[in-house]
Design an enzyme around this catalytic site. Structure first.
Site, PDB file in Angstrom:
ATOM      1  N   ILE A   1       0.866  -1.184   0.000  1.00  0.00           N
ATOM      2  CA  ILE A   1       0.000   0.000   0.000  1.00  0.00           C
ATOM      3  C   ILE A   1       0.903   1.235   0.000  1.00  0.00           C
ATOM      4  O   ILE A   1       1.869   1.291   0.776  1.00  0.00           O
ATOM      5  CB  ILE A   1      -0.870   0.028   1.272  1.00  0.00           C
ATOM      6  CG1 ILE A   1      -1.690  -1.269   1.400  1.00  0.00           C
ATOM      7  CG2 ILE A   1      -1.772   1.264   1.275  1.00  0.00           C
ATOM      8  CD1 ILE A   1      -2.982  -1.312   0.667  1.00  0.00           C
TER       9      ILE A   1
ATOM     10  N   ASN B   1      -2.022   1.466 -12.272  1.00  0.00           N
ATOM     11  CA  ASN B   1      -2.051   0.182 -11.588  1.00  0.00           C
ATOM     12  C   ASN B   1      -3.044  -0.721 -12.295  1.00  0.00           C
ATOM     13  O   ASN B   1      -4.009  -0.248 -12.898  1.00  0.00           O
ATOM     14  CB  ASN B   1      -2.492   0.353 -10.129  1.00  0.00           C
ATOM     15  CG  ASN B   1      -2.537  -0.976  -9.374  1.00  0.00           C
ATOM     16  OD1 ASN B   1      -1.621  -1.783  -9.458  1.00  0.00           O
ATOM     17  ND2 ASN B   1      -3.630  -1.197  -8.652  1.00  0.00           N
TER      18      ASN B   1
ATOM     19  N   HIS C   1      -5.634  -3.817 -11.507  1.00  0.00           N
ATOM     20  CA  HIS C   1      -6.316  -4.456 -10.389  1.00  0.00           C
ATOM     21  C   HIS C   1      -7.231  -5.539 -10.940  1.00  0.00           C
ATOM     22  O   HIS C   1      -7.988  -5.276 -11.889  1.00  0.00           O
ATOM     23  CB  HIS C   1      -7.127  -3.407  -9.605  1.00  0.00           C
ATOM     24  CG  HIS C   1      -7.892  -3.964  -8.463  1.00  0.00           C
ATOM     25  ND1 HIS C   1      -7.296  -4.345  -7.277  1.00  0.00           N
ATOM     26  CD2 HIS C   1      -9.222  -4.236  -8.314  1.00  0.00           C
ATOM     27  CE1 HIS C   1      -8.212  -4.812  -6.451  1.00  0.00           C
ATOM     28  NE2 HIS C   1      -9.386  -4.758  -7.060  1.00  0.00           N
TER      29      HIS C   1
ATOM     30  N   SER D   1      -9.046  -4.191 -14.285  1.00  0.00           N
ATOM     31  CA  SER D   1      -9.116  -2.755 -14.579  1.00  0.00           C
ATOM     32  C   SER D   1      -7.727  -2.137 -14.481  1.00  0.00           C
ATOM     33  O   SER D   1      -6.962  -2.488 -13.574  1.00  0.00           O
ATOM     34  CB  SER D   1     -10.020  -2.042 -13.564  1.00  0.00           C
ATOM     35  OG  SER D   1     -11.304  -2.635 -13.503  1.00  0.00           O
TER      36      SER D   1
ATOM     37  N   GLU E   1      -6.886   7.232  -2.999  1.00  0.00           N
ATOM     38  CA  GLU E   1      -7.946   6.285  -2.625  1.00  0.00           C
ATOM     39  C   GLU E   1      -7.601   4.891  -3.161  1.00  0.00           C
ATOM     40  O   GLU E   1      -7.478   4.714  -4.384  1.00  0.00           O
ATOM     41  CB  GLU E   1      -9.265   6.772  -3.237  1.00  0.00           C
ATOM     42  CG  GLU E   1     -10.499   6.093  -2.712  1.00  0.00           C
ATOM     43  CD  GLU E   1     -11.743   6.545  -3.485  1.00  0.00           C
ATOM     44  OE1 GLU E   1     -11.577   7.233  -4.509  1.00  0.00           O
ATOM     45  OE2 GLU E   1     -12.851   6.199  -3.052  1.00  0.00           O
TER      46      GLU E   1
ATOM     47  N   ASP F   1      -7.179   1.693  -4.979  1.00  0.00           N
ATOM     48  CA  ASP F   1      -7.890   1.127  -6.147  1.00  0.00           C
ATOM     49  C   ASP F   1      -9.045   2.030  -6.573  1.00  0.00           C
ATOM     50  O   ASP F   1     -10.074   1.555  -7.046  1.00  0.00           O
ATOM     51  CB  ASP F   1      -8.439  -0.278  -5.831  1.00  0.00           C
ATOM     52  CG  ASP F   1      -7.309  -1.229  -5.456  1.00  0.00           C
ATOM     53  OD1 ASP F   1      -7.554  -2.116  -4.622  1.00  0.00           O
ATOM     54  OD2 ASP F   1      -6.186  -1.050  -5.964  1.00  0.00           O
TER      55      ASP F   1
END
Ligand code: GRF
Length: 194
Positions: A91, A106, A108, A135, A142, A144
């Site tokens: 994180i 990123n 996900h 995705s 925030e 993801d």
């Protein structure tokens, strides 16, 4: 454009990005870095002649900021224009993200905004969803939660285990991420929908 890719494990998404950048492409990989010195993806990147780095998060304990300062120092040396998180399992604090905001992507394994966080495949099966997927999004503070730049969908089949589903989604990740990076590298933010 100079791309740095952050990994934590096998790096299959990193490989998909690197392979795509080997052709005629607006971006090239300048660094593959991992928080885990044992990440198998580091050797795979090195085999392809890409600069690699390991910034082990463990010596920093709970001091996220200190780990991220070390990571940032290593990243800055590569002068990346874009950072791609690819199977990166740490994180990141808002401080780190704000430094790279607008330049960090990123991937996900869910159809965001559904199933942020972990164990996405099991949760989709548990919920009885007919579809699942992956995705690519811009990274914001925030988790993801940033703007979605691409999605790929797969069907959930009867009897699917989370591993079955994860394998089906991973194939689509390897298609989607390179397509999104090609657009992002030229400032094209039109979503890629597969
Ligand atoms: C996979 O679960 C993938 O869905 C997610 O990160 C994990 C490892 O990916 N993006 P990789 O093989 O290290 O790219």
């Amino acid at each position: 454009k100079r791309v740095a890719i952050l990994i934590s494990g096998g790096g299959s998404n990193m490989l998909a990005l690197v392979r795509d950048m080997a052709g005629d492409h607006p971006a090239r990989p300048v660094l593959v870095a991992s928080n885990d010195p044992e990440a198998a993806g580091l050797a795979r990147a090195a085999d392809l002649g890409i600069e690699t780095a390991a910034v082990d998060h463990r010596p920093f304990g709970k001091d996220r900021a200190a780990f991220e300062a070390a990571l940032t120092e290593r990243l800055e040396r590569a002068r990346p224009d874009i950072i791609c998180l690819a199977g990166f399992m740490r994180i990141l604090t808002p401080g780190f993200i704000s430094r790279w905001e607008g330049r960090m992507l990123n991937i996900h394994p869910s159809l965001l905004p559904k199933y942020r966080g972990l164990h996405t495949h099991a949760r989709a099966i548990e919920a009885g969803d007919a579809e699942h997927g992956c995705s690519v999004h811009e990274v914001t503070a925030e988790l993801d939660g940033g703007p979605v730049l691409g999605q790929a969908r797969v069907r959930i089949e009867a009897g699917d285990t989370p591993d079955d589903l994860a394998a089906r989604v991973l194939v689509q990740e390897h298609r989607l991420y390179p397509m999104v990076l090609r657009r992002f590298a030229v400032g094209d933010r039109r979503p890629v929908l597969l």
